[in-house]
Structure formats: structure tokens, C-alpha cells
Design an enzyme around this catalytic site. Sequence first.
Site, PDB file in Angstrom:
ATOM      1  N   ASN A  14      -0.406   1.269   1.032  1.00 24.12           N
ATOM      2  CA  ASN A  14      -0.236   2.828   1.886  1.00 24.12           C
ATOM      3  C   ASN A  14       0.762   3.445   1.157  1.00 24.12           C
ATOM      4  OD1 ASN A  14       1.357   0.771   2.921  1.00 24.12           O
ATOM      5  ND2 ASN A  14       0.826   2.199   4.354  1.00 24.12           N
ATOM      6  N   CYS A  19       3.698   4.328   2.305  1.00 27.94           N
ATOM      7  CA  CYS A  19       5.423   3.179   1.911  1.00 27.94           C
ATOM      8  C   CYS A  19       5.071   1.677   1.442  1.00 27.94           C
ATOM      9  CB  CYS A  19       5.316   3.543   3.957  1.00 27.94           C
ATOM     10  SG  CYS A  19       5.974   5.431   4.215  1.00 27.94           S
ATOM     11  N   GLU A  33       3.331  -0.378   2.593  1.00 27.22           N
ATOM     12  CA  GLU A  33       4.068  -2.050   3.344  1.00 27.22           C
ATOM     13  C   GLU A  33       2.465  -2.691   3.337  1.00 27.22           C
ATOM     14  OE1 GLU A  33       2.868   0.970   6.608  1.00 27.22           O
ATOM     15  OE2 GLU A  33       4.194   0.621   4.220  1.00 27.22           O
TER      16      GLU A  33
END
Length: 579
Positions: free
Chosen positions: A271, A273, A275
Site C-alpha cells: 500500500n 506507506c 505497511e
Amino acid sequence: MGSLDSVAETVLHRRYLQQDEEGTVIETPDEMFHRVASNLARAEAQFGGDVETTEERFYEAISNLDFLPNSPTLMNAGTELQQLAACFVLPVEDSIESIFTAVKQTALIHQSGGGTGFSFSRLRPEGDIVKKTGGVASGPVSFMKIFDAATEQIKQGGRRRGANMGVLDVIHPDIEKFIAVKSDDDNDDVLRNFNLSVATTAEFWEAYASDDSYEIINPRTGAVVRRADPDAILDQISEAAWEAGDPGMLFLDTINEHNPTPQLGRIEATNPCGEVPELPYEACILGSINLGHHTDGEEVDWEKLRETVHLAVRFLDNAIEMSEFPVPEIEEMVTKTRRLGLGVMGFQDMLVDLRIPYFSEDTVEFADELMTFIHEESWAASRQLADEREPFPAWEDSIREGPMRNATTTTIAPTGSISLIADCSASIEPIYNVAYTKQVMGGLEIINDRFVDIATDRGFYSDELIEDLHGRTTIQDVEEIPDDVKLLFQTAHDVPADHHLRVQAAFQEHVDNAVSKTVNLPQSASVDDVKEIFLSAHDLDLKGITVFRSGAKSEQVLGESPLKEECVGECDYVAPRQE
């Protein structure tokens, strides 16, 4: 309902509370919490659960700010939209039809409040042949600009700009162009809605360790087109990250070693960012526990934390049941894996209560202890739900030994906006400062409540002191503040890079998905310093790494400050390297 400060009220009114057709806010924060709790509790009816009691428990947890779900859940639960997930990965195959199908699906996801990640590694390189037309391929970076332009035109849910992660494999012939796209381009807006990550594998690192070259392969033909020097490539990545904050790096072998459903495919992207590493068409609903609400002021309230973990896992699993997804293939994949991402925020707040300085060996040890507990309890909760409801359909062929309701349960997300709502420190990051202006939504005045309380109790508080501290990047040189208090309020600038990495590694050891964490470097840091962080991240078996040097090219949410934050502040998963 717990009390909300002015920052939380501003964020909720600007981004979360329901509006009428004229854009007028038509619900209160309390009504929002009731809307979300009521909607998510309805899932209990499918499994013979107690809807009314569950609704009360959900409402109490989120309205007291003990736990908050990701932004789409707060915005969309109980509304016509009803799309509750934050994190998506879409496939991009080597055809015009696939590319523009992905652009369309991206638009639908962004419109509903989600963020998207892609691997562009299957696209033929620039200059390659296009047989149907006899033309020449424009390459992955060129097509990424189309995704970027589409994203620019679509605000998420009508309220925010979208966020993307673009990934390219280190063996792709266009890897050098991908690495340099943000640092070389004269246009600061190039790919402004993208984070970039270079995907590395064991072959690359083995070549690096043995001082050998590695193969660059055309994805269309599978042919080796040349060989590259891994050290030179790593230098280029480090120089670009030093200059522009991009690209970061993904360690695909480590990611896939922990892929819970390898029978469904190999993970190639994350995704926005970083994570949540996901298979194509997977989605994940995130939520974070406010750790600062799980102490008695001096010690961890382990029993309350256990209860919150179990309730949060149920909440997020119910959210999967209640969510409507914008693409049929996503609905199918989510149903198979039921991936959840329960994480934490307010980590430094908890450290302050425990009187543990962020930059200390005790923090690394405590991070390990804390996340071990949350991980084990989240799995226990998922096993209980599997017993009540049934395991996730892909479970029997997965790497999970016992029946679980969810392929994954834990993630560490940036928590950019929800930490503002909860009035806590973001994610597992050290604080930016005890008093500063955050340059979003017209400017938000952030003052650390714990610092104010301690300063008041110890008798050194004054309005003049807070004014003097405003906008500083450290308080370590302020004489009025006692030394033991200075240690408790170390900022991101006070924490050395290797300690950021060790904290990330301590959490990652007990996280199913991944950890979104930024290693901040001073403006004086060298390219070699950046390179050393990438090397250390690999040695620590991290799944990914982001490095940001003060004063790097990317726009920064904190205005004049050179510090990069994990999140743009408009949502808890939006791209960390752009405003």
C-alpha cells in the site's frame, strides 16, 4: 464520549463528519462514533452475536479514543458509500488494456477513500518493441505518470487527494530511470501522488555481498539484456533518496517468507506507506490502539490492553463483513484472506508514562515485549473468531498452523490523522516537538499534553516557555527544563538513525504485515549515511525502509521545518512523501 481537543474537532469537521449537498456538516463527533459503532455491530447478527452489546462496546472504545479504525471506516461506515478499507494493491500487466483497467480501478478506489499500490515490473522497458503497432514502448515511468495524473484529478471520497505506491524490481531494464525520476526531474510535481520503492531480492544482495554483477532482465522476453553493478545501483538509490526522499526500498524475499498465503501468489507491492504488503486485488482494513490510554500513568494496564486488542480484532473483522468494495476482484480476494491490520499509536506517550527515554536500550526491549503481547492476543482473538464464524477460506493451504479468521492481524501504520483525533503521538514514532504548528488544514497548533502536565507538576511551566519551545526541533538545550524531563521528550531529531531502525525491527519481529517507519536524518547527512541505512535495514530483516534527510526536495507537511513526517496529516495512510 471522551473529550476532544480543538485539533481533533478541526480534523473531524474538515474531513470526517457527514456533510449535506451544500457541504455543511450535519453530524456531531458523537453522532459519528455512534454511526460507526452501530454499522459495524450489525455484522454480529450474521453469526448469532449480541448486536446491541457489541455496539455499546464498539462505541465506548472509539468514542473514548482507546482505539480508532482507518479513515475510510470513520468516514464511510453507515453511509451510502460503505467502503471501509484503506489499503489496496492492483495488478498491472503488460498490455494497454490491463494498464487502463488499473487506472479505472484506481480512480474508483481513490474516490471511495482508499490508497493503492502497484508493481510496474511486468511492463516492457522503454524503447522495447510493440508488435501490434510496430511502435516503441514508452516504459513503466511513462505509464506511472498517467496514474499520477488520474490521481491528481480525483480527491478521495471528495475530501482528499489520493496516494499511490509505485514499485519496480531492481532487475528491470528501466531501474535507473525509475530511481532518478524525482531527483533528476526539473518539475517538483513529478509523480507527486506516488511514493516509490525499489524491490530487491536475494540475487541482488548476494551479488552485492560477493562484489559481483547481477542480471537485468526484459520482463517481456525473459532475456538477460545486460548486467549491472549492485553497488552502483545502491549508490544511485541512496543519492536519489538523499536528494528527494524517494525511492525507498522493499525486501521482497523477506516479505514473501512471511506471506501467509503463498498458494495464492507472490507479493510484489505494498500500500502507499508500505505497511501492508499485499497480493494483487487484496485490501486491508486498519485500526490502531492508543497506547497512551493503556497505562495507569506509571505502568502498562495489560488487562485493558488485552481487552482492547480482542475488541479491535472483532471490530475490524466485522468491518470486512460490512464493507462494500469498488471492484469485484477485490471483494473476491478479501473474502479469501480477510487480511487485518491492527497497530498502535501513542507509543512515545506510553514511554513517557513509563519514564523510558525513546533513545534507550529499554525502548527496544519494551517494544519487543509490547508487540509480542499484542501479536499473541490478536492471534488469540482471530482464533476465537474462527471458532465462532469459520477460518478464512484460504486457511487450509496457508502457512498458519491453526484455524484463524484472518490471514494477518497486525500492522504498524503511520496514523497521521487518527493520532490527531486521539491527541496522541503518531504510530511508533518519536514526537516532532512538544509545541509546533502543523501546516495542514489552515495550521494546527500541537502542544504535548504530557509535557504540560509534567511541567506544571514540577513547577517549571509557563506560557513563555511554551512560546519559546514552539517550532524548535529539540528541547535538549533548554536550561529551564530538568534533564530527566528532556530525556522523556526526545524528538525525531534527537534519535540516531540506527536507533530508528532497531525500534522498527523490534516491532517488525512481531507484526504479520509490515511497519511504516521513517528514518529521519539531519540535513548534514551524507549519501553514504543513507546507503548505510539501506544496508542496515537489510541486515535487520526489515520488509521495507524509508529514509528522509532534512531539507530534501519533497514537499513537507510541517511547513518551514525540515522534518519529514510519516503522513501528510489528511489521513492515516496517505503518501508520506508528498503534501
